[in-house]
Design a protein around this motif. Structure first.
Motif, PDB file in Angstrom:
ATOM      1  N   TRP A   1       0.973  -3.423  -0.296  1.00 35.14           N
ATOM      2  CA  TRP A   1       1.027  -4.459   0.735  1.00 35.14           C
ATOM      3  C   TRP A   1      -0.079  -4.186   1.750  1.00 35.14           C
ATOM      4  O   TRP A   1      -0.081  -3.157   2.407  1.00 35.14           O
ATOM      5  CB  TRP A   1       2.382  -4.442   1.424  1.00 35.14           C
ATOM      6  CG  TRP A   1       2.654  -5.640   2.269  1.00 35.14           C
ATOM      7  CD1 TRP A   1       2.382  -5.777   3.608  1.00 35.14           C
ATOM      8  CD2 TRP A   1       3.252  -6.880   1.856  1.00 35.14           C
ATOM      9  NE1 TRP A   1       2.776  -7.016   4.045  1.00 35.14           N
ATOM     10  CE2 TRP A   1       3.314  -7.720   2.994  1.00 35.14           C
ATOM     11  CE3 TRP A   1       3.736  -7.346   0.636  1.00 35.14           C
ATOM     12  CZ2 TRP A   1       3.846  -9.006   2.940  1.00 35.14           C
ATOM     13  CZ3 TRP A   1       4.265  -8.632   0.583  1.00 35.14           C
ATOM     14  CH2 TRP A   1       4.320  -9.444   1.715  1.00 35.14           C
ATOM     15  N   ALA A   2      -1.028  -5.101   1.799  1.00 37.39           N
ATOM     16  CA  ALA A   2      -2.150  -4.957   2.745  1.00 37.39           C
ATOM     17  C   ALA A   2      -2.827  -3.595   2.589  1.00 37.39           C
ATOM     18  O   ALA A   2      -3.169  -2.936   3.575  1.00 37.39           O
ATOM     19  CB  ALA A   2      -1.674  -5.172   4.171  1.00 37.39           C
ATOM     20  N   GLY A   3      -3.003  -3.175   1.343  1.00 41.28           N
ATOM     21  CA  GLY A   3      -3.690  -1.926   1.058  1.00 41.28           C
ATOM     22  C   GLY A   3      -2.837  -0.682   1.161  1.00 41.28           C
ATOM     23  O   GLY A   3      -3.330   0.428   0.907  1.00 41.28           O
ATOM     24  N   LYS A   4      -1.559  -0.819   1.516  1.00 43.13           N
ATOM     25  CA  LYS A   4      -0.674   0.332   1.645  1.00 43.13           C
ATOM     26  C   LYS A   4       0.356   0.346   0.517  1.00 43.13           C
ATOM     27  O   LYS A   4       0.809  -0.705   0.068  1.00 43.13           O
ATOM     28  CB  LYS A   4       0.044   0.306   2.992  1.00 43.13           C
ATOM     29  CG  LYS A   4      -0.898   0.418   4.189  1.00 43.13           C
ATOM     30  CD  LYS A   4      -0.111   0.390   5.494  1.00 43.13           C
ATOM     31  CE  LYS A   4      -1.055   0.496   6.694  1.00 43.13           C
ATOM     32  NZ  LYS A   4      -0.300   0.442   7.973  1.00 43.13           N
ATOM     33  N   THR A   5       0.722   1.536   0.078  1.00 37.69           N
ATOM     34  CA  THR A   5       1.732   1.680  -0.958  1.00 37.69           C
ATOM     35  C   THR A   5       3.108   1.695  -0.312  1.00 37.69           C
ATOM     36  O   THR A   5       3.440   2.615   0.444  1.00 37.69           O
ATOM     37  CB  THR A   5       1.516   2.970  -1.762  1.00 37.69           C
ATOM     38  OG1 THR A   5       0.241   2.914  -2.412  1.00 37.69           O
ATOM     39  CG2 THR A   5       2.612   3.134  -2.822  1.00 37.69           C
TER      40      THR A   5
END
Length: 378
Positions: free
Chosen positions: A260-264
């Motif tokens: 999500w938005a580059g985060k795991t």
């Protein structure tokens, strides 16, 4: 070759190389900002011209007319490549999502399975689980993985209705793991196991691990409360009240393999585990008579329904959280699409069984771009 000719050739080669380089940079720039990788921030983004991406406007209009005329659905959203392309009803109101709660619990398990805090091969007897009137010795050998796949072989009454316990074999007659039954005892026991092994409250985990990082717009922790009937079973239910547009965020997280938005947010390996077939659609149909005449065939994973066969090939490989009365979070990876809908219980409405699935099939039929819209290149 003259020196001047060599210079001209060198210039042409350099120009060609530069053109290729700029082309690659442009391609990477487009890929990096593809709508398929978009996720909402504080608010959803809307694509008001989905026909440019292969959606048939007339068929979407027909879907809207069907929702109004033939269903009791109170909120409906289609999300394509991270943007809303279709919306109907009140998508902001929180209401009871019934058995969709089970699929959300499955999402919470991943963090603790990956760290080893939850060992899904541990028998429930080792956790000290028992129940009203006692569990049988063979039932206590069921592993956690059997419970979260509805294959525990424990046919004890649940503290809440809404399952197929009436279709169960005689208690103790099947080995754990060998028989699938949609049983609320398993799902409620899964909630107990999660809290016992992690020492964390389910609702607190939804709040911290999902609602906050996904910026769920309507989630209220104070609205969530457990329900139980201890005279029937020690293990109560953990109902959830979530809005349609927040259900869609959860589906988009699954579609994007936990990022999500580059985060795991979820380990991608656990996403794969949740939607890996544990029970074939043939076995599901054998135990749920209502599904036998359906034009599709659903298998089962870790508390997610799996689209094993469907009239539209774009639906195959999809998966759903499904709840009574008419609730769903459905993900079709081949379409890059999430569909979320609900039927608000407080209005004393219930969407007919056939209509719950027809709206999903109508959504798939409205998308004409084949598999070209796969959400992420992996």
């Amino acid at each position: 070759m003259s020196r001047q000719a060599k210079r001209r050739r060198t210039c042409r080669v350099r120009a060609t190389a530069l053109g290729v380089f700029l082309s690659l940079v442009a391609t990477e720039s487009v890929a990096a900002t593809r709508p398929s990788e978009a996720v909402p921030g504080a608010h959803w983004q809307y694509d008001i011209h989905p026909e440019k991406d292969g959606w048939n406007r007339a068929e979407l209009d027909a879907l809207r007319a069907y929702l109004v005329k033939d269903t009791q659905i109170t909120g409906f959203m289609i999300v394509f490549r991270g943007q809303v392309i279709f919306e109907y009803g009140d998508v902001q109101e929180n209401s009871y999502i019934a058995s969709c709660r089970k699929s959300i619990l499955a999402m919470l398990f991943g963090r603790y399975v990956q760290t080893g805090q939850i060992n899904i091969d541990k028998p429930i007897g080792q956790i000290g689980m028992d129940d009203v009137g006692g569990l049988l010795p063979i039932e206590k050998t069921a592993r956690i993985r059997d419970v979260i796949s509805a294959r525990s072989g424990v046919f004890h009454a649940a503290s809440n209705p809404g399952d197929y316990l009436d279709n169960a074999p005689t208690r103790g007659s099947v080995a754990p793991g060998s028989y699938w039954l949609y049983s609320n005892w398993d799902f409620n026991a899964a909630g107990y196991i999660f809290e016992h092994e992690t020492h964390r409250d389910i609702y607190d985990e939804v709040d911290q691990r999902l609602a906050r990082p996904l910026q769920m717009q309507d989630w209220h922790r104070a609205q969530q409360h457990k329900e139980s009937h201890p005279e029937l079973s020690r293990y109560g239910a953990y109902p959830m009240w979530i809005s349609t547009r927040d259900m869609a965020r959860l589906g988009l997280l699954m579609l994007n393999h936990g990022t999500w938005a580059g985060k795991t947010i979820l380990d991608s390996r656990w996403v794969d585990e949740m939607v890996k077939p544990r029970t074939s659609c043939a076995e599901v149909n054998a135990h749920i008579p209502a599904y036998r005449s359906a034009p599709f065939c659903l298998g089962y994973g870790y508390m997610w329904w799996l689209w094993e066969k469907a009239p539209d090939p774009k639906m195959v490989g999809g998966y759903s959280a499904l709840g009574s009365l008419g609730q769903s979070i459905t993900v079709f990876p081949a379409m890059g699409t999430v569909i979320a809908y609900k039927t608000k219980e407080a209005y004393e409405r219930e969407t007919p069984f056939e209509a719950r699935f027809r709206v999903l099939m109508m959504t798939a039929a409205a998308f004409k771009a084949g598999s070209a819209a796969t959400p992420l290149d992996r």
